[in-house]
Write a protein that holds these residues in place. Structure first.
Motif, mmCIF file in Angstrom:
data_model
loop_
_atom_site.group_PDB
_atom_site.id
_atom_site.type_symbol
_atom_site.label_atom_id
_atom_site.label_comp_id
_atom_site.label_asym_id
_atom_site.label_seq_id
_atom_site.Cartn_x
_atom_site.Cartn_y
_atom_site.Cartn_z
ATOM 1 N N ILE A 1 3.566 16.136 11.415
ATOM 2 C CA ILE A 1 4.374 17.303 11.813
ATOM 3 C C ILE A 1 3.511 18.568 11.948
ATOM 4 O O ILE A 1 3.754 19.403 12.807
ATOM 5 C CB ILE A 1 5.544 17.500 10.826
ATOM 6 C CG1 ILE A 1 6.626 18.382 11.428
ATOM 7 C CG2 ILE A 1 5.096 18.063 9.491
ATOM 8 C CD1 ILE A 1 7.953 18.312 10.675
ATOM 9 N N ARG A 2 2.475 18.655 11.124
ATOM 10 C CA ARG A 2 1.640 19.855 11.179
ATOM 11 C C ARG A 2 0.874 19.914 12.508
ATOM 12 O O ARG A 2 0.599 20.973 13.036
ATOM 13 C CB ARG A 2 0.653 19.836 10.019
ATOM 14 C CG ARG A 2 0.338 21.217 9.534
ATOM 15 C CD ARG A 2 -0.565 21.187 8.319
ATOM 16 N NE ARG A 2 0.119 21.529 7.106
ATOM 17 C CZ ARG A 2 -0.025 20.895 5.950
ATOM 18 N NH1 ARG A 2 -0.817 19.853 5.866
ATOM 19 N NH2 ARG A 2 0.612 21.287 4.892
ATOM 20 N N VAL A 3 0.530 18.757 13.047
ATOM 21 C CA VAL A 3 -0.261 18.697 14.281
ATOM 22 C C VAL A 3 0.643 18.772 15.509
ATOM 23 O O VAL A 3 0.308 19.438 16.490
ATOM 24 C CB VAL A 3 -1.059 17.365 14.351
ATOM 25 C CG1 VAL A 3 -2.034 17.361 15.527
ATOM 26 C CG2 VAL A 3 -1.790 17.089 13.066
ATOM 27 N N LEU B 1 0.849 -1.198 0.000
ATOM 28 C CA LEU B 1 0.000 0.000 0.000
ATOM 29 C C LEU B 1 0.881 1.242 0.000
ATOM 30 O O LEU B 1 1.778 1.376 0.835
ATOM 31 C CB LEU B 1 -0.887 -0.013 1.264
ATOM 32 C CG LEU B 1 -1.666 1.266 1.591
ATOM 33 C CD1 LEU B 1 -2.773 1.521 0.566
ATOM 34 C CD2 LEU B 1 -2.276 1.170 2.996
ATOM 35 N N GLY B 2 0.605 2.160 -0.887
ATOM 36 C CA GLY B 2 1.269 3.461 -0.861
ATOM 37 C C GLY B 2 0.304 4.467 -0.256
ATOM 38 O O GLY B 2 -0.797 4.655 -0.774
ATOM 39 N N VAL B 3 0.696 5.078 0.853
ATOM 40 C CA VAL B 3 -0.155 6.087 1.494
ATOM 41 C C VAL B 3 0.451 7.448 1.208
ATOM 42 O O VAL B 3 1.594 7.721 1.618
ATOM 43 C CB VAL B 3 -0.252 5.860 3.021
ATOM 44 C CG1 VAL B 3 -1.113 6.944 3.666
ATOM 45 C CG2 VAL B 3 -0.814 4.478 3.341
ATOM 46 N N ILE B 4 -0.276 8.294 0.503
ATOM 47 C CA ILE B 4 0.221 9.640 0.209
ATOM 48 C C ILE B 4 -0.388 10.579 1.249
ATOM 49 O O ILE B 4 -1.601 10.793 1.281
ATOM 50 C CB ILE B 4 -0.181 10.093 -1.210
ATOM 51 C CG1 ILE B 4 0.225 9.035 -2.244
ATOM 52 C CG2 ILE B 4 0.458 11.440 -1.533
ATOM 53 C CD1 ILE B 4 -0.227 9.356 -3.663
ATOM 54 N N GLY B 5 0.460 11.100 2.123
ATOM 55 C CA GLY B 5 -0.020 11.985 3.190
ATOM 56 C C GLY B 5 0.138 11.309 4.534
ATOM 57 O O GLY B 5 -0.504 10.296 4.807
ATOM 58 N N ALA B 6 1.024 11.861 5.379
ATOM 59 C CA ALA B 6 1.284 11.268 6.694
ATOM 60 C C ALA B 6 0.665 12.122 7.793
ATOM 61 O O ALA B 6 1.290 12.442 8.797
ATOM 62 C CB ALA B 6 2.785 11.097 6.903
ATOM 63 N N GLY B 7 -0.591 12.500 7.583
ATOM 64 C CA GLY B 7 -1.360 13.165 8.642
ATOM 65 C C GLY B 7 -2.024 12.099 9.502
ATOM 66 O O GLY B 7 -1.636 10.918 9.461
ATOM 67 N N LEU B 8 -3.039 12.500 10.261
ATOM 68 C CA LEU B 8 -3.664 11.550 11.196
ATOM 69 C C LEU B 8 -4.239 10.335 10.466
ATOM 70 O O LEU B 8 -4.020 9.192 10.871
ATOM 71 C CB LEU B 8 -4.765 12.258 11.999
ATOM 72 C CG LEU B 8 -4.214 13.174 13.108
ATOM 73 C CD1 LEU B 8 -5.279 14.138 13.604
ATOM 74 C CD2 LEU B 8 -3.674 12.348 14.272
ATOM 75 N N ILE B 9 -4.964 10.561 9.379
ATOM 76 C CA ILE B 9 -5.606 9.428 8.696
ATOM 77 C C ILE B 9 -4.559 8.557 8.003
ATOM 78 O O ILE B 9 -4.581 7.327 8.111
ATOM 79 C CB ILE B 9 -6.700 9.925 7.732
ATOM 80 C CG1 ILE B 9 -7.848 10.511 8.566
ATOM 81 C CG2 ILE B 9 -7.201 8.801 6.827
ATOM 82 C CD1 ILE B 9 -8.954 11.146 7.778
#
Ligand SMILES: Cc1cc2nc3c(=O)[nH]c(=O)nc-3n(C[C@H](O)[C@H](O)[C@H](O)COP(=O)(O)OP(=O)(O)OC[C@H]3O[C@@H](n4cnc5c(N)ncnc54)[C@H](O)[C@@H]3O)c2cc1C
Length: 381
Positions: free
Chosen positions: A176-178, A142-150
């Motif tokens: 990192i943003r959070v 699986l490639g997940v684009i975006g390492a935010g909460l979801i």
């Protein structure tokens, strides 16, 4: 009781919309309530979608049993998205018929942002979660684009399902943003320890036939792609209305967007701030219910969010600024950790790693702007 308003129409049958209905009834409102939902489902809980529901440990987590809606005396119209709002005439238009309102509450949440040219999965709704779950299988990639909460939660759930994961973000660290760089480093370690391949400070330049090409030319072969680069407020249906839109429905600090129109939850920007956290939607719903009924406003609460990744419960309190100082406090044999955030020596927030008791006790200290050195000493002792 004589109700100050005759009919409340709530648009959006998620947590913010449902809590608005519940709080109106709890506060004694006896008039009509209509709840319009765009999805074909009755209200369900979104946080489990990236956790238990994705891993197949639970099906839907309904927010109320079917027969609760007659007890709440609310007319629920599912699969009936609102199409417009006329502030002047006080009417909401929808496919199953227009509904006049005395008070309207906008609770339409947010929709996933898309990565141009990728056409991967997104995760916002129950139907999205079922599609994503069906596409994942042990040994797949699986490639997940975006390492935010979801993105981080899906990476953790996928690892638990035996799926290999590439986690990609243009920013320097997960979450990192959070949480800021120092805590993002701990989150990165946690994912690396669980076998996730992290590709930070990397954008996806191209996607074709199961291959993602990163900005620096590296190529990743994946079976499934999740786009998790954030969400934008779901306000398309309000275009052309008199409601002011600017990264959400612009509201005052009572959630008022226009005369007799309010907004709560992910779609709402109160006093210039928009939050995409579950607890906020419920708090704003209660506040708006009080305003509609002209009752005393509930006391403001310290912002709170949580996230479950692997066996760790992350919990965040407060709204620290991007430039605030951060100190990590660790204790005990399990190296429990709380990051404390401060500005000019005053506590502004905290993030705990499976340290619920310690974090939640800091609520009052954050409200009071307590001396951060005293807090660090207290936590460390
Ligand atoms: C996968 C996932 C995991 C999450 N995990 C966490 C977590 O662990 N912790 C946390 O704090 N937060 C979490 N969140 C965030 C949290 O779920 C949201 O903040 C919360 O759902 C916001 O509630 P809401 O009612 O504002 O919006 P939503 O829950 O999005 O509800 C809005 C509803 O309005 C409907 N709608 C849209 N347009 C229309 C229209 N025109 N007419 C009628 N209805 C319409 C939508 O279909 C939707 O059902 C998660 C979110 C997701 C997607």
């Amino acid at each position: 009781m004589s109700d100050p308003v005759g009919r409340v129409v709530v648009v959006g049958a998620g947590i913010g919309g449902l809590r608005t209905v519940e709080r109106l009834r709890h506060r004694g409102y006896e008039g009509q309530i209509v709840l319009l939902g765009a999805e074909r489902h009755l209200p369900y809980d979104r946080p489990p979608l990236s956790k238990h529901v994705l891993r197949g440990e639970r099906d839907t987590v309904w927010l109320r049993a079917d027969n609760d809606f007659s007890v709440l005396n609310v007319a629920v119209r599912v699969d009936d998205p609102a199409q417009g709002l006329d502030v002047e005439r006080q009417v909401i238009t929808a496919g199953q018929g227009a509904v006049p309102y005395d008070a309207a509450v906008i609770a339409t949440g947010a929709v996933p942002r898309r990565v141009p040219g990728v056409a991967g999965h997104v995760l916002r709704t129950l139907d999205d979660a079922e599609r994503l779950r069906a596409s994942l299988s042990p040994g797949g990639r699986l490639g997940v684009i975006g390492a935010g909460l979801i993105g981080c939660e899906v990476a953790a759930s996928a690892r638990a399902m035996g799926v290999d994961v590439d986690l990609i973000d243009v920013l320097a660290g997960p979450l990192i943003r959070v949480v800021g760089p120092k805590v993002a480093h701990l989150v990165a370690e946690m994912h690396t320890e669980h076998g996730v391949a992290l590709h930070m400070s990397s954008g996806v330049a191209q996607s074709a036939g199961g291959r993602l090409t990163l900005g620096d030319g590296r190529r990743l072969e994946v079976d499934v792609v999740l786009e998790a680069i954030g969400a934008t407020p779901d306000t398309g249906w309000l275009a052309g209305s008199a409601i002011e839109l600017d990264d959400g429905v612009v509201c005052d600090l009572d959630g008022r967007a226009a005369p007799n129109v309010y907004a709560v939850g992910d779609v709402a920007r109160w006093g210039g701030r928009r939050s995409e956290h579950w607890t906020n939607a419920g708090q704003q719903a209660d506040h708006v219910a009080a305003v509609i009924l002209d009752q005393e406003r509930p006391a403001a609460e310290v912002a709170y969010w949580w996230s479950d990744q692997y066996d760790v419960k992350l919990q965040g309190l407060g709204s620290p600024g991007a430039d605030d100082d951060v100190e990590l406090v660790r204790w005990g044999p399990k190296a429990r950790t709380i990051a404390v955030y401060s500005n000019n020596g005053r506590l502004t927030g905290a993030v705990g790693f499976s340290a619920a008791g310690g974090v939640m006790r800091l609520r009052a200290d954050i409200t009071a702007g307590a001396d951060v050195n005293e807090i660090v000493d207290r936590l460390a002792s």
